[in-house]
Design a protein around this motif. Structure first.
Motif, short mmCIF file in Angstrom:
data_model
loop_
_atom_site.label_atom_id
_atom_site.label_comp_id
_atom_site.label_asym_id
_atom_site.label_seq_id
_atom_site.Cartn_x
_atom_site.Cartn_y
_atom_site.Cartn_z
N VAL A 78 0.88 -1.17 0.00
CA VAL A 78 0.00 0.00 0.00
C VAL A 78 0.91 1.22 0.00
O VAL A 78 1.59 1.50 0.99
CB VAL A 78 -0.92 0.01 1.24
N TYR A 79 0.96 1.93 -1.12
CA TYR A 79 1.87 3.06 -1.25
C TYR A 79 1.25 4.35 -0.74
O TYR A 79 0.03 4.54 -0.76
CB TYR A 79 2.26 3.25 -2.72
N ALA A 80 2.11 5.25 -0.32
CA ALA A 80 1.73 6.61 0.10
C ALA A 80 2.95 7.49 -0.11
O ALA A 80 4.06 6.99 -0.33
CB ALA A 80 1.31 6.61 1.57
N PRO A 81 2.79 8.81 -0.07
CA PRO A 81 3.98 9.66 -0.20
C PRO A 81 4.97 9.45 0.93
O PRO A 81 6.19 9.52 0.72
CB PRO A 81 3.40 11.08 -0.18
N LEU A 111 -0.52 16.23 -1.28
CA LEU A 111 -0.75 17.66 -1.13
C LEU A 111 -0.64 18.12 0.32
O LEU A 111 -0.21 19.24 0.60
CB LEU A 111 -2.14 17.99 -1.68
N ASP A 112 -1.01 17.28 1.25
CA ASP A 112 -1.13 17.66 2.66
C ASP A 112 0.21 17.51 3.39
O ASP A 112 0.84 16.46 3.36
CB ASP A 112 -2.20 16.77 3.32
N SER A 113 0.62 18.55 4.09
CA SER A 113 1.91 18.53 4.78
C SER A 113 1.93 17.57 5.96
O SER A 113 3.00 17.19 6.43
CB SER A 113 2.27 19.94 5.26
N ARG A 156 8.14 14.02 2.68
CA ARG A 156 9.25 13.75 1.78
C ARG A 156 10.21 14.94 1.74
O ARG A 156 9.80 16.10 1.93
CB ARG A 156 8.75 13.44 0.37
N THR A 157 11.47 14.64 1.42
CA THR A 157 12.48 15.68 1.31
C THR A 157 13.02 15.78 -0.12
O THR A 157 13.96 16.53 -0.38
CB THR A 157 13.66 15.42 2.27
N ASP A 158 12.42 15.03 -1.05
CA ASP A 158 12.82 15.14 -2.46
C ASP A 158 11.91 16.13 -3.17
O ASP A 158 11.21 16.91 -2.52
CB ASP A 158 12.80 13.76 -3.13
N LYS A 159 11.85 16.10 -4.48
CA LYS A 159 11.07 17.08 -5.24
C LYS A 159 9.57 16.88 -5.11
O LYS A 159 8.78 17.69 -5.59
CB LYS A 159 11.47 17.05 -6.71
N TRP A 160 9.14 15.81 -4.44
CA TRP A 160 7.73 15.51 -4.25
C TRP A 160 7.21 15.94 -2.88
O TRP A 160 6.07 15.65 -2.53
CB TRP A 160 7.46 14.03 -4.46
N GLY A 165 7.80 18.80 0.85
CA GLY A 165 8.40 20.00 1.43
C GLY A 165 7.57 21.23 1.15
O GLY A 165 6.56 21.47 1.82
N SER A 166 7.94 22.01 0.16
CA SER A 166 7.22 23.24 -0.18
C SER A 166 5.86 22.92 -0.79
O SER A 166 5.60 21.80 -1.23
CB SER A 166 8.04 24.07 -1.17
N GLU A 167 5.00 23.95 -0.83
CA GLU A 167 3.69 23.73 -1.46
C GLU A 167 3.86 23.40 -2.95
O GLU A 167 3.07 22.61 -3.51
CB GLU A 167 2.77 24.93 -1.28
N GLU A 168 4.89 23.97 -3.59
CA GLU A 168 5.13 23.64 -4.99
C GLU A 168 5.46 22.16 -5.15
O GLU A 168 4.95 21.49 -6.07
CB GLU A 168 6.28 24.49 -5.55
N ASN A 169 6.30 21.64 -4.27
CA ASN A 169 6.67 20.23 -4.36
C ASN A 169 5.52 19.30 -3.99
O ASN A 169 5.32 18.25 -4.61
CB ASN A 169 7.87 19.95 -3.47
N ARG A 170 4.76 19.66 -2.97
CA ARG A 170 3.64 18.81 -2.56
C ARG A 170 2.53 18.80 -3.60
O ARG A 170 1.77 17.83 -3.71
CB ARG A 170 3.10 19.26 -1.20
N ALA A 171 2.41 19.87 -4.38
CA ALA A 171 1.39 19.93 -5.45
C ALA A 171 1.86 19.22 -6.72
O ALA A 171 1.06 18.98 -7.63
CB ALA A 171 1.05 21.38 -5.76
N ARG A 172 3.15 18.89 -6.78
CA ARG A 172 3.72 18.36 -8.02
C ARG A 172 3.02 17.08 -8.48
O ARG A 172 2.71 16.92 -9.67
CB ARG A 172 5.21 18.09 -7.83
N PHE A 173 2.76 16.15 -7.53
CA PHE A 173 2.17 14.88 -7.93
C PHE A 173 0.80 15.10 -8.57
O PHE A 173 0.51 14.57 -9.65
CB PHE A 173 2.04 13.95 -6.71
N LEU A 174 -0.04 15.88 -7.92
CA LEU A 174 -1.38 16.11 -8.45
C LEU A 174 -1.31 16.78 -9.83
O LEU A 174 -2.01 16.39 -10.77
CB LEU A 174 -2.18 16.97 -7.46
N LEU A 175 -0.45 17.76 -9.99
CA LEU A 175 -0.32 18.46 -11.26
C LEU A 175 0.21 17.54 -12.35
O LEU A 175 -0.25 17.59 -13.51
CB LEU A 175 0.57 19.68 -11.11
#
Length: 374
Positions: free
Chosen positions: A120-123, A187-189, A194-198, A200-210
């Protein structure tokens, strides 16, 4: 009612006949993840009841994606063929239908999970607190999921599901970005550490959805929708208000650039009020007023505890393009016809049957609600 609700609207490449849609509503009635004849009857009733557009119940992109034993999927041929029968019937009755893609909130000991052989995967390896799996008698707490090493493998699964939805005859797809499912978890902090590009920041947390939305656009062009819930805390979601405003502010500004058919904004609901039980909850705020201006190029639909009166008001004022009703469609298969005719929404909802079969008859509380007399 005002004619505003009953005027056509172009969504992507299609035109819907009115502004009243049917929300995705999990009902747990498929035959081992395959859409069946009873589901076909259920959707036919709502199409005949005047829905301008129907969003399918949450539809699984992989076997290990659900807390629901009998949620339908769209990863194999039998499922595609089952959905094709439903979409053909919905179209014959004058309605349109999108497939809602959702998944990945499960327990590793669930039978389908064991059969899949995948984790069962998750961020991040953070379980949803206070939430119990429906696979087990009395429920069992969700265990800690596995942090996905490379989120692009999940994006590929969403894209394949979108390809399958096209084969199944849908008019488009909706990404479920709410209720604690995978895009919402990224999306939710609180669920994404995670500490990679997926992360941390709101830009990174939004990356997967986008990135998922971009993958869906490659398959469907403009015929892609999205559902978000900044003010509801299902499945242990929720950030402080300032984090919520920054995260959804960034997300929706970027989404508006993608040329989607629509975005559904779910309103605040007392059902998820933060004043209880130590769970994380999304903060109380006016979702429509807060985020509407961030989507100037995208049709907005409003959902969650919308009344016919509110629907008329926000559509006639041009605040939204349309509305999705959820629970009212369950008890009133002719909901849009009732609203147009000024009929009361007076059927009594059977709470026992929302997600469960009672009396050994799956029709009870599903296809046996009565229409009004016209």
């Amino acid at each position: 009612m005002s004619s505003a609700l009953f005027t056509p609207l172009q969504l992507g490449d299609i035109i819907i006949s009115n502004r009243i849609g049917m929300s995705p509503l999990t009902r747990n009635r498929s035959s081992s993840t395959v859409p069946n004849e009873l589901m076909k009857e259920y959707y036919e009733q709502r199409a005949a009841g005047g829905a301008g557009i129907i969003i399918s119940e949450g539809t699984l992109i992989t076997r290990q994606g659900s807390q629901w034993q009998n949620a339908p999927g769209i990863w194999n041929k039998d499922q595609i063929e089952g959905w094709k029968k439903i979409t053909d019937s919905v179209h014959a009755l004058g309605s349109k239908m999108y497939c809602q893609l959702f998944g990945r909130l499960n327990h590793p000991d669930a039978p389908e999970q064991i059969a899949s052989g995948e984790p069962v995967y998750a961020p991040s390896a953070i379980g949803a607190r206070f939430v119990k799996s429906r696979y087990f008698p009395g429920g069992a707490p969700y265990s800690t999921p596995t942090e996905v090493p490379n989120p692009t493998i999940l994006i590929a699964q969403y894209k394949q599901a979108a390809i399958n939805a096209k084969e199944a005859g849908f008019d488009g797809v909706e990404l479920h970005g709410a209720n604690g499912y995978l895009p919402h978890q990224f999306l939710d902090s609180g669920s994404n550490k995670r500490t990679d590009k997926w992360g941390g920041s709101e830009e990174n947390r939004a990356r997967f959805l986008l990135e998922v939305l971009k993958a869906l656009r490659k398959v469907w062009g403009p015929n892609v929708g999205m559902r978000v819930a900044p003010a509801t805390g299902n499945n242990d979601m929720g950030m402080p208000l300032q984090d919520t405003l920054k995260t959804y502010g960034y997300l929706l500004r970027e989404v508006d650039k993608l040329g989607l058919a629509y975005v559904t904004l779910m309103r605040y609901s007392e059902v998820y009020d933060p004043e209880r039980d130590g769970k994380r909850h999304a903060p109380r705020h006016d979702v429509l007023a807060t985020y509407r201006s961030l989507l100037p190029n995208t049709h907005i639909f409003l959902n969650l505890e919308v009344t016919p009166e509110l629907a008329e008001a926000v559509v006639s004022k041009g605040e939204v393009a349309g509305v999705f009703f959820g629970i009212p469609w369950i008890a009133h298969p002719d909901l849009a016809r009732r609203i147009r005719a000024g009929k009361a929404l007076d059927n009594v909802l059977d709470l026992r049957t929302l997600y469960a079969i009672v009396e050994d008859d799956p029709r009870v509380g599903y296809t046996d609600y009565k229409e009004a007399v016209y």
